[in-house]
Design a protein around this motif. Structure first.
Motif, PDB file in Angstrom:
ATOM      1  N   HIS A 241     -32.362 -28.915  44.052  1.00  0.00           N
ATOM      2  CA  HIS A 241     -31.611 -30.009  43.454  1.00  0.00           C
ATOM      3  C   HIS A 241     -32.264 -31.337  43.824  1.00  0.00           C
TER       4      HIS A 241
ATOM      5  N   TYR B  67     -31.382 -23.503  43.585  1.00  0.00           N
ATOM      6  CA  TYR B  67     -31.063 -22.336  42.777  1.00  0.00           C
ATOM      7  C   TYR B  67     -32.219 -21.351  42.885  1.00  0.00           C
TER       8      TYR B  67
ATOM      9  N   VAL C 126     -27.402 -19.388  44.625  1.00  0.00           N
ATOM     10  CA  VAL C 126     -27.446 -20.741  45.160  1.00  0.00           C
ATOM     11  C   VAL C 126     -27.566 -20.677  46.679  1.00  0.00           C
TER      12      VAL C 126
ATOM     13  N   GLN D 123     -27.347 -23.153  49.875  1.00  0.00           N
ATOM     14  CA  GLN D 123     -26.927 -24.483  50.308  1.00  0.00           C
ATOM     15  C   GLN D 123     -27.813 -25.003  51.434  1.00  0.00           C
TER      16      GLN D 123
ATOM     17  N   PRO E  95     -28.506 -17.152  50.335  1.00  0.00           N
ATOM     18  CA  PRO E  95     -27.831 -17.501  49.086  1.00  0.00           C
ATOM     19  C   PRO E  95     -26.657 -16.603  48.732  1.00  0.00           C
TER      20      PRO E  95
ATOM     21  N   PHE F 195     -24.227 -17.414  42.007  1.00  0.00           N
ATOM     22  CA  PHE F 195     -23.642 -18.587  41.349  1.00  0.00           C
ATOM     23  C   PHE F 195     -23.246 -18.273  39.909  1.00  0.00           C
TER      24      PHE F 195
END
Length: 259
Positions: free
Chosen positions: A102, A109, A118, A120, A131, A134
């Protein structure tokens, strides 16, 4: 490929096909050299993709085995870089993965087996976490532009983030101003995914009634005429509002202009 934060260094992955660390997996090329000379950066097993994180100034790349996410770190023994695996996307399965961070660095992603994952970013540890799913569902291929786990992909590949002006005019609670656009090779189309995980068709699979096929090489209106054949790469030029699509089996670069 991915640039560092300066835009002067470009990192290039090499799918050399070997299961050893004797080959150059990541090279870097420099703007000061007109991007003409490849320098070794990391030696590792074969992979497909790399992304640069501005938050911790680190390069991440994948390997074919386990879809492992590797981080390039300093190697005291050689003075260069070596890869350290953070996690495998699928612990007991070979799976190639493609990553996209991002623009704010808050997450990345990762394409998985017929789904989008996804990861974080943890600001306390300055690292990406293992992950979670998502959109779509692991191991369940298909075609269904639907919300979150109801969506179905055939072979999701490379994606890119694009600003949505509506999110700027009407801010979201999470502050996210980007949608995600991703190539689906098996479905011969481009999907758009909102920050909430709602998947919709953006381009491709048009004019099906003419020959009962969803793939081909046709320009035109995005959803009713345009066709691709294994689209696998996508980039977006914010200044000109133009998408560039690598259309693999049509051996071409296609463009989509926002009007």
């Amino acid at each position: 490929m991915s640039f560092d934060t300066t835009g002067d260094t470009l990192f290039v992955s090499d799918d050399h096909g070997q299961n050893n660390k004797d080959n150059r997996e990541i090279a870097y090329i420099l703007r000061s050299e007109e991007f003409r000379k490849a320098h070794p950066y990391v030696y590792d097993r074969t992979g497909y993709n790399n992304v640069y994180c501005a938050l911790n100034k680190s390069l991440y790349y994948n390997t074919y085995w386990k879809g492992g996410l590797q981080k390039a770190v300093h190697d005291p023994a050689t003075g260069g870089k070596k890869g350290v695996e953070l996690f495998g996307v699928y612990e007991n399965s070979d799976s190639g993965t493609f990553m996209c961070i991002h623009p704010d660095g808050r997450f990345m992603y990762i394409t998985g087996r017929n789904c989008i994952l996804v990861s974080q970013y943890n600001k306390a540890t300055n690292e990406f976490q293992k992950p979670t799913t998502f959109a779509g569902r692991e191991g369940e291929p298909g075609y269904s532009p639907s919300p979150g786990p109801s969506a179905r992909f055939q072979e999701p590949y490379q994606g890119t983030f694009v600003k949505n002006e509506e999110y700027i005019k009407n801010p979201r609670p999470d502050g996210n101003i980007y949608d995600y656009y991703i190539c689906d090779r098996g479905n011969h189309c481009i999907f758009k995914i909102t920050p909430d995980g709602n998947v919709s068709l953006f381009a491709g699979r048009g004019s099906v009634s003419s020959d009962n096929k969803v793939h081909g090489n046709i320009d035109g209106e995005l959803k009713t005429e345009a066709r691709f054949d294994n689209p696998c790469g996508i980039a977006y030029d914010e200044e000109t509002q133009t998408f560039y699509i690598a259309d693999k089996e049509n051996h071409s670069i296609r463009t989509i202009s926002i009007e």
